[in-house]
Design an enzyme around this catalytic site. Structure first.
Site, PDB file in Angstrom:
ATOM      1  N   CYS A  26      47.717  17.544  49.122  1.00  0.00           N
ATOM      2  CA  CYS A  26      46.684  17.077  50.040  1.00  0.00           C
ATOM      3  C   CYS A  26      45.594  16.445  49.175  1.00  0.00           C
ATOM      4  O   CYS A  26      45.900  15.892  48.131  1.00  0.00           O
ATOM      5  CB  CYS A  26      46.157  18.229  50.893  1.00  0.00           C
ATOM      6  SG  CYS A  26      45.509  19.611  49.920  1.00  0.00           S
ATOM      7  N   HIS A 558      55.978  43.951  29.317  1.00  0.00           N
ATOM      8  CA  HIS A 558      57.070  43.112  29.812  1.00  0.00           C
ATOM      9  C   HIS A 558      58.323  43.396  28.979  1.00  0.00           C
ATOM     10  O   HIS A 558      58.449  42.926  27.853  1.00  0.00           O
ATOM     11  CB  HIS A 558      56.667  41.640  29.708  1.00  0.00           C
ATOM     12  CG  HIS A 558      57.611  40.685  30.379  1.00  0.00           C
ATOM     13  ND1 HIS A 558      58.864  40.388  29.898  1.00  0.00           N
ATOM     14  CD2 HIS A 558      57.467  39.950  31.519  1.00  0.00           C
ATOM     15  CE1 HIS A 558      59.447  39.510  30.690  1.00  0.00           C
ATOM     16  NE2 HIS A 558      58.619  39.241  31.682  1.00  0.00           N
TER      17      HIS A 558
END
Length: 636
Positions: A26, A558
């Site tokens: 947009c 992680h």
């Protein structure tokens, strides 16, 4: 800004080309539909230079870039074959209301620039007439009237194409159906009249004609309408697949479109179109009620809470309602007055920050975003400055609310649609009095003055002042001075060999995009809590856990590289989000042998996610660690 590099970084961090179902833009945002939003590295994307922020709403992963967004989107589209939108089954399941607003937003988003451009043409023409540069009724006037009005009169055609893309049906057949609504032969039919009485003594008159000798069909003017064509294209999306299915292959090229046009056309003219028109008429009566009895309510609410509508993308959902107002009343009050007050306030708050901040980067961003906000594009100011510093956002809401209240009390309204900002003043020219535009100017002045004063009174934490205090040891307050001597040690969540982040064969970790820290090649398949903490995130694939300790330190553990691909196999997470854990408590176990057999590396980064909040994050100089050994030192 290097658009190509930014686009490449974004594509990698949203999960790569295979994770992208569609991408469009947009005025200020890249709008992704992703197969799995959990694969997107939100924090890393936020840290990219040129990215103002991220919003995930209505099934879209939205990255706020600013006015350069179209250039980034163009570069993205060169890197892969991405459709502009999708409603496929791979999209995340949403509630009915969220799905409705998401669909409405997706349909209107591509139309917004055309609406804004056409509105500005009408505003320019009003200005030229007011200053007697162009004479009303002249050839030049008629030409520019056509430029400005074409979109609004033929809006069903534009919306038909956009809706067809969203509903996954033929945009060309949708355009044909829009033509059926507006065809002269339908408009020239001689009608009879009926009336329907609704609340508050209001009456809706209906004109109808008899079709097929017995069936009444409401005669409606569809020029500039919104809801009828959206309903009709939705009906088309149901009939078209059925028509394709029943049509023999040899005849499908003409038979399926013929069935679709006739079937949808009949349902559209007899049911969907009149129903949409009825909804539009009822909305017009509701608008009139507010204008007559509580005209201050909508501008006040819009002026105050518009930033939250922008954050959620809800401001696009008001566009069709505003368009209905123009078609039925000839003017608009839903968006223009309140958004004018709010947008000017957002820009003013950002500019005030620019005047007061000592941070050169913030000053540059605040001035640029503030000027853009005054012109009506507020996302850079909202995400880049006001929301980040918080208090300027509160000031903007105060200023926008006060100015919106004045706009509502004086009853200002717009005569065409455009982006609400300083350049939009000409759309307030019209009617029998010049006071409409005068009150719009006063609304702007109130918004600027109140917001500037509120921003100065509320103040904000200047990043440069906080950083300087920490580095120089300046005693601007006991709390800040005390924090200078604070060191925090984070224990190791694993047992194994220690390696630096630079040795990790993954740039997201090795370049410190997610933050500074260290890595461990585990010798046992167990992860323990490195400190007393709260579990703030658990990845669905169970390979990563986010913690936050009592001092606010954010720690990401992680396990392995790209182990998200295992989809939780060989992992067992023993904690849930929001759970309190103690140092040394086992929070995750994993099968090292099976993970290695599957071809994944077990090197495990331990990252301080909010590294920028600290003076220094220092990794331990050691080769081996056991559970709980000091592995990272943080200096506040």
């Amino acid at each position: 800004m290097n658009y190509n590099q930014l686009a490449a970084d974004i594509l990698e961090l949203v999960g790569g080309e295979r994770n992208v179902l569609s991408v469009t833009n947009c005025m200020t945002r890249l709008r992704f539909q992703l197969r799995d939003t959990k694969l997107a590295n939100v924090e890393a994307i936020k840290n990219l230079k040129g990215v103002q922020g991220i919003v995930t709403k209505n099934g879209q992963f939205q990255i706020i870039i600013g006015t350069d967004v179209s250039n980034v989107c163009d570069e993205l589209k060169k890197m892969g074959s991405f459709p502009e939108s999708t409603t496929g089954n791979e999209e995340e399941k949403k509630g009915i209301l969220a799905a409705f607003f998401g669909t409405l937003t997706a349909i209107f988003t591509p139309v917004i620039p055309a609406l804004a451009g056409s509105g500005m043409i009408k505003a320019l023409l009003a200005l030229l007439v007011a200053f007697k540069v162009v004479e009303a009724g002249s050839g030049t006037y008629q030409l520019f009237t056509a430029f400005g009005d074409a979109l609004f009169y033929f809006l069903p055609f534009i919306l038909a194409v956009s809706a067809a893309k969203q509903f996954k049906c033929s945009p060309y057949i949708a355009a044909v159906l829009a033509g059926v609504l507006m065809h002269a032969s339908v408009g020239s039919l001689e009608p009879a009249t009926a009336a329907l009485s609704i609340f508050n003594g209001n009456v809706i008159n209906f004109n109808y004609v008899t079709m097929f000798g017995f069936l009444p069909m409401l005669k409606v003017s569809y020029g500039g309408s919104v809801i009828p064509i959206l309903l009709i294209v939705w009906v088309q999306s149901k009939i078209e697949p059925w028509a394709n299915k029943i049509s023999p292959n040899a005849l499908k090229i003409f038979l399926a479109p013929m069935i679709t046009i006739i079937g949808t056309g009949i349902i559209g003219l007899f049911v969907a179109g009149p129903l949409g028109n009825l909804v539009g008429n009822i909305l017009a009566i509701v608008f009139n009620f507010f204008n007559d009895y509580a005209g201050w309510v909508i501008p006040l609410l819009m002026g105050t809470f518009c930033p939250f509508f922008v954050m959620t993308g809800m401001h696009y959902c008001f566009a069709p309602i505003q368009t209905i107002q123009y078609a039925t009343l000839g003017y608009g009050t839903i968006l223009g007055p309140g958004m004018l007050a709010s947008n000017i306030a957002q820009g003013t708050a950002s500019l005030t920050v620019g005047l007061r901040t000592k941070n050169k980067d913030m000053k540059q961003i605040a001035y640029s975003a503030g000027f853009t906000g005054l012109m009506g594009i507020t996302e850079p100011a909202l995400y880049g400055v006001n929301l980040k510093l918080k208090r300027p956002l509160y000031a903007a809401m105060i200023g926008g609310g006060v100015a919106g209240l004045y706009a509502g009390i004086t009853g200002i309204h717009t005569f065409s649609s455009t982006t609400a900002g300083l350049l939009a003043l000409p759309v307030y020219i019209g009617g029998d009095s010049i006071m409409n535009v005068v009150n719009a100017i006063i609304t702007i002045i109130i918004s600027i003055v109140v917001t500037a004063i509120a921003t100065l009174i509320l103040g904000f934490v200047d990043p440069i002042e906080e950083k300087t205090t920490k580095e120089t040891g300046g005693n601007s307050g006991k709390g800040k001075a005390d924090r200078l001597s604070v060191k925090e040690t984070i224990g190791s969540p694993l047992k194994g060999k220690v390696v630096s982040l630079e040795q990790i064969p993954d740039e997201v970790f090795s370049k410190g995009i997610l933050g500074q820290g260290i890595a461990v090649i585990p010798s046992e398949g167990k992860v323990t809590a490195p400190c007393d903490a709260t579990v703030v995130s658990v990845i669905d694939s169970k390979h990563a856990v986010g913690l936050q300790d009592v001092n606010g330190t954010e720690i990401l553990i992680h396990v392995g590289l790209d182990t998200v691909g295992l989809k939780g196999e060989h992992f067992e997470c023993l904690v849930t989000e929001g759970q309190q854990v103690r140092k040394g408590q086992t929070i995750l176990i994993f099968d090292m042998d099976e993970i290695k057999k599957a071809g994944y590396q077990l090197i495990t980064p331990i990252i301080i996610s909010n590294t920028d909040d600290y003076l220094e994050v220092i990794a331990a100089d050691t080769k081996q660690v056991n559970y709980g050994d000091g592995i990272i030192t943080i200096i506040r």
